[in-house]
Design an enzyme around this catalytic site. Structure first.
Site, PDB file in Angstrom:
ATOM      1  N   LYS A   1       4.126   1.700   0.449  1.00 16.57           N
ATOM      2  CA  LYS A   1       2.986   2.252   1.194  1.00 16.57           C
ATOM      3  C   LYS A   1       2.903   3.759   0.976  1.00 16.57           C
ATOM      4  O   LYS A   1       1.825   4.310   0.760  1.00 16.57           O
ATOM      5  CB  LYS A   1       3.122   1.923   2.692  1.00 16.57           C
ATOM      6  CG  LYS A   1       2.801   0.471   2.988  1.00 16.57           C
ATOM      7  CD  LYS A   1       3.231   0.007   4.367  1.00 16.57           C
ATOM      8  CE  LYS A   1       3.011  -1.506   4.476  1.00 16.57           C
ATOM      9  NZ  LYS A   1       3.534  -2.103   5.697  1.00 16.57           N
TER      10      LYS A   1
ATOM     11  N   GLN B   1       6.271  -0.128  11.071  1.00 19.84           N
ATOM     12  CA  GLN B   1       6.679  -1.256  10.236  1.00 19.84           C
ATOM     13  C   GLN B   1       7.399  -2.311  11.073  1.00 19.84           C
ATOM     14  O   GLN B   1       8.332  -2.003  11.812  1.00 19.84           O
ATOM     15  CB  GLN B   1       7.604  -0.752   9.106  1.00 19.84           C
ATOM     16  CG  GLN B   1       7.999  -1.813   8.118  1.00 19.84           C
ATOM     17  CD  GLN B   1       6.825  -2.360   7.305  1.00 19.84           C
ATOM     18  OE1 GLN B   1       5.966  -1.617   6.830  1.00 19.84           O
ATOM     19  NE2 GLN B   1       6.767  -3.680   7.165  1.00 19.84           N
TER      20      GLN B   1
ATOM     21  N   ASP C   1      -3.082  -0.859  11.341  1.00 21.37           N
ATOM     22  CA  ASP C   1      -2.612  -2.233  11.152  1.00 21.37           C
ATOM     23  C   ASP C   1      -3.446  -3.201  12.001  1.00 21.37           C
ATOM     24  O   ASP C   1      -3.295  -4.415  11.890  1.00 21.37           O
ATOM     25  CB  ASP C   1      -1.145  -2.319  11.600  1.00 21.37           C
ATOM     26  CG  ASP C   1      -0.237  -2.831  10.499  1.00 21.37           C
ATOM     27  OD1 ASP C   1      -0.768  -3.169   9.417  1.00 21.37           O
ATOM     28  OD2 ASP C   1       0.981  -2.902  10.711  1.00 21.37           O
TER      29      ASP C   1
END
Ligand code: NAD
Length: 293
Positions: A50, A94, A117
């Site tokens: 990422k 994450q 997200d």
């Protein structure tokens, strides 16, 4: 028949390039902050990728690595600092978080307008209500790949196997919003084969290697394999492993289109993360969503 490939590497590169171009049109630099708690090996790879892709697209990338024994309150405090940081347009924590940290409480701390997200209750609610928000990256990427095969899903039947908050549920909502008739299947579904064989678009988001076989696929169907499973690969040498999906490769003999694993939905997830970050940046600056994203 052999299925045509739905190439997530190629489409992901296009989406990343478009995100990079759109970012350049915004005042100031677009910033993405990624929080990694602990040393989960797969998560470390994801975060590295990422970071690399964000920088390659011209975004500022801030990676915050915290030890596995960080108290939940400290993780929440970091998220709150990032919420207040003007240089940060998008925040991604994450998953999975180490034991002892309540992921829902950490997610709840993220400013919904920086929630790239799409995991906060606010963004889940916006998706359910059909309002503008930030859509989870993996389902968004799955839709873009399905769109290569079937640009118009109106009246098509779709089956989503898996009902997770991260993938299955939002993907079913997106398919429905695109006018498909959607069935959700899961671990308690009876006669999964018969259900799956109704699908013009069959999506697998389970986490079980080869759960779906040629028997589950309607001839000519579009198969989107979200699963990423690491399995032993003795053919590559002793102790070697490889990544496989939830759909057995022989299903490609029946499907019309199919995503590979790796190289299908995986690269689309990062691409959509960059896309969401640029969208969040534009909206935070009070601007229209950039065209061509
Ligand atoms: P999860 O474990 O949260 O959910 C799995 C779902 O599968 C559950 O809803 C369960 O009901 C269903 N299920 C379990 N066994 C089943 C069975 N035998 N038959 C039918 N349904 C069954 O998993 P998740 O987070 O949704 O992830 C699913 C898979 O997708 C995993 O392999 C994960 O690694 C992968 N994934 C990939 C990406 C990507 O970028 N490609 C992103 C997220 C997750």
């Amino acid at each position: 028949m052999s299925a045509r490939l739905l190439d997530g590497k190629a489409l992901g590169a296009e989406v990343r390039a478009r995100a990079g171009e759109a970012a350049k049109t915004l005042p100031g630099q677009v910033g993405l902050a990624v929080v990694l708690v602990g040393e989960d090996p797969a998560s470390q790879v994801y975060v590295r990728n990422k970071h690399r892709e964000a920088e390659a697209a011209g975004l500022l990338s801030f990676v915050h690595r915290l030890p596995a024994d960080t108290p939940e309150a400290d993780v929440v405090a970091l998220v709150e600092r990032l919420n207040a940081d003007e240089a940060v347009d998008g925040i991604l924590v994450q998953m999975p978080l180490p034991e002892g940290i309540d992921a829902l409480r950490v997610i709840a701390a993220i400013d919904p307008d920086k929630d790239v997200d799409g995991l906060t209750e606010t963004n889940a609610g916006r998706l359910l209500l059909g309002r503008r928000g930030l859509v989870p990256c993996t389902p968004q990427g799955s839709m873009l790949l399905a769109g290569l095969a079937l640009p118009d899903l109106t009246g098509k039947t779709a089956v989503v196997v898996g009902r997770s908050i991260l993938v299955g549920k939002p993907l079913a909502l997106l398919l429905q919003a695109a006018n498909a008739t959607v069935t959700m299947a899961h671990s308690r579904t009876k006669d999964l084969g018969a259900v799956c064989r109704t699908a013009d678009v069959l999506c697998a988001a389970v986490g079980r290697p080869g759960l779906l076989t040629a028997e589950h696929v309607k001839p000519g169907a579009v198969v989107i394999d979200v699963g990423i499973n690491r399995v032993d690969a003795p053919e590559k040498g002793e102790g070697k492993t490889k990544l496989v999906g939830d759909v057995a490769p022989e299903a490609a003999e029946v499907a019309g289109w199919m995503t590979p694993v790796p190289g299908g939905v995986g690269p689309m997830t990062i691409a959509c993360l960059l896309r969401n970050t640029v969208l969040a940046a534009a909206r935070r600056r009070g601007l229209e969503d950039p065209r061509g994203l």
